[in-house]
Design an enzyme around this catalytic site. Structure first.
Site, PDB file in Angstrom:
ATOM      1  N   SER A  35       6.440  27.826  58.897  1.00 47.58           N
ATOM      2  CA  SER A  35       6.464  27.026  58.084  1.00 47.58           C
ATOM      3  C   SER A  35       5.678  25.722  58.621  1.00 47.58           C
ATOM      4  CB  SER A  35       7.772  26.718  57.523  1.00 47.58           C
ATOM      5  OG  SER A  35       8.661  26.190  58.511  1.00 47.58           O
ATOM      6  N   GLY A  36       5.664  25.627  59.660  1.00 40.52           N
ATOM      7  CA  GLY A  36       4.905  24.152  60.130  1.00 40.52           C
ATOM      8  C   GLY A  36       5.859  23.348  60.735  1.00 40.52           C
ATOM      9  N   SER A 105      16.964  27.011  62.044  1.00 39.86           N
ATOM     10  CA  SER A 105      18.632  26.737  61.460  1.00 39.86           C
ATOM     11  C   SER A 105      18.661  27.272  59.998  1.00 39.86           C
ATOM     12  CB  SER A 105      18.778  25.005  61.641  1.00 39.86           C
ATOM     13  OG  SER A 105      17.660  24.308  61.051  1.00 39.86           O
TER      14      SER A 105
HETATM   15  P1  ADP Z   1       7.186  26.972  63.108  1.00 35.27           P
HETATM   16  O1  ADP Z   1       7.559  26.011  64.009  1.00 35.27           O
HETATM   17  O2  ADP Z   1       7.771  26.459  61.695  1.00 35.27           O
HETATM   18  O3  ADP Z   1       7.583  28.410  63.286  1.00 35.27           O
HETATM   19  P2  ADP Z   1       4.579  26.441  63.330  1.00 35.27           P
HETATM   20  O4  ADP Z   1       4.123  24.947  63.450  1.00 35.27           O
HETATM   21  O5  ADP Z   1       4.578  26.980  64.945  1.00 35.27           O
HETATM   22  O6  ADP Z   1       5.689  26.677  62.521  1.00 35.27           O
HETATM   23  O7  ADP Z   1       3.050  27.071  62.898  1.00 35.27           O
HETATM   24  C1  ADP Z   1       2.902  26.716  61.491  1.00 35.27           C
HETATM   25  C2  ADP Z   1       1.436  27.218  61.506  1.00 35.27           C
HETATM   26  O8  ADP Z   1       0.862  26.717  60.082  1.00 35.27           O
HETATM   27  C3  ADP Z   1       0.303  26.541  62.358  1.00 35.27           C
HETATM   28  O9  ADP Z   1      -0.475  27.502  62.600  1.00 35.27           O
HETATM   29  C4  ADP Z   1      -0.180  25.526  61.528  1.00 35.27           C
HETATM   30  O10 ADP Z   1      -1.538  25.332  62.579  1.00 35.27           O
HETATM   31  C5  ADP Z   1      -0.336  25.899  60.372  1.00 35.27           C
HETATM   32  N1  ADP Z   1      -0.286  24.729  59.222  1.00 35.27           N
HETATM   33  C6  ADP Z   1      -1.140  24.512  58.455  1.00 35.27           C
HETATM   34  N2  ADP Z   1      -1.069  23.426  57.743  1.00 35.27           N
HETATM   35  C7  ADP Z   1       0.098  22.971  58.149  1.00 35.27           C
HETATM   36  C8  ADP Z   1       0.683  21.595  57.824  1.00 35.27           C
HETATM   37  N3  ADP Z   1       0.199  20.887  56.639  1.00 35.27           N
HETATM   38  N4  ADP Z   1       1.773  21.286  58.487  1.00 35.27           N
HETATM   39  C9  ADP Z   1       2.212  22.138  59.432  1.00 35.27           C
HETATM   40  N5  ADP Z   1       1.601  23.306  59.980  1.00 35.27           N
HETATM   41  C10 ADP Z   1       0.695  23.721  59.285  1.00 35.27           C
END
Ligand code: ADP
Length: 211
Positions: A35-36, A105
């Site tokens: 999710s980011g 979580s």
């Molecule tokens: P999580 O920690 O929730 O598993 P990650 O941060 O590891 O997610 O991965 C999210 C992916 O989504 C990454 O490849 C990131 O580059 C991409 N992404 C695209 N847009 C966004 C944004 N606005 N915020 C966060 N991640 C983003």
């Protein structure tokens, strides 16, 4: 011998925050895998450090491989995972650090428990430790399409069991303090939305903007 040491029978969180010049609290990111959370958590940590604040990120890399390396992904282990993270977050926040926790979580009850641990930490008539729930909100289809680590693919193929969103539940926050839709906002805008909220609540002071 040092002569300028003043000893107090107890040191309150209020004094600690005052002496450190910042408030300790926990920003709790929750959301599906991909999710980011980690991306936003890292950018936020960097931004807060640039403001001269003490901030520290707790995530799978520094917790799942150390403190919690004995835990798996069953519901019971996920409960214990979150309980330990919440206790650690509370201690960091008590030490006047801004904690950014970045874990799926998935269970509402676990997040509520994490909140209560913070809000009940009001010893020495201190205020509760602020706990800010941030829902990193994207549709499952977006997360699955991003799939930066190929985990969804493996989960669909039956190679990972208990995978959130596929074979394990994700219980969305009902009333998060902040919601960020990472498919609609840039990483910078997500960080700006969180910090704007912190300024509005008085958890960051305007003077910290200037650094
Ligand atoms: P999580 O920690 O929730 O598993 P990650 O941060 O590891 O997610 O991965 C999210 C992916 O989504 C990454 O490849 C990131 O580059 C991409 N992404 C695209 N847009 C966004 C944004 N606005 N915020 C966060 N991640 C983003």
């Amino acid at each position: 011998m040092a002569t300028n040491i003043t000893w107090h029978p107890s040191l309150s969180r209020h004094e600690r925050n005052h002496l450190r010049g910042q408030r300790g609290f926990t920003i709790w990111l929750t959301g599906l895998s991909a999710s980011g959370k980690s991306t936003v958590a890292t950018a936020l940590e960097q931004h807060l450090l640039h403001l001269g604040l003490s901030a520290y990120r707790l995530d799978g890399d520094n917790v799942r491989f150390g403190l919690n390396k004995d835990l798996g992904f069953s519901e019971k282990d996920r409960n214990e995972n979150i309980r330990r993270i919440a206790e650690v977050a509370k201690l960091f926040a008590d030490s006047a650090t801004i904690v950014i926790s970045s874990f799926i979580s998935p269970y509402r009850a676990d997040r509520q428990m994490a909140r209560e641990l913070h809000e009940q930490a009001n010893t020495n008539s201190d205020d509760p430790i602020p706990f800010i729930e941030v829902f990193v909100d994207v549709p499952l289809a977006v997360a699955e399409q991003r799939d930066p680590k190929g985990l969804y693919k493996k989960a669909r193929a039956g190679e990972i069991k208990d995978f959130t969103g596929i074979t394990a539940p994700y219980e969305e926050p009902l009333d998060p303090q902040i919601r960020i839709r990472t498919h609609e906002l840039s990483v910078e805008d997500c960080v700006a939305k969180i910090t704007a909220w912190l300024y509005a609540q008085g958890l960051l002071s305007p003077t910290q903007k200037a650094i």
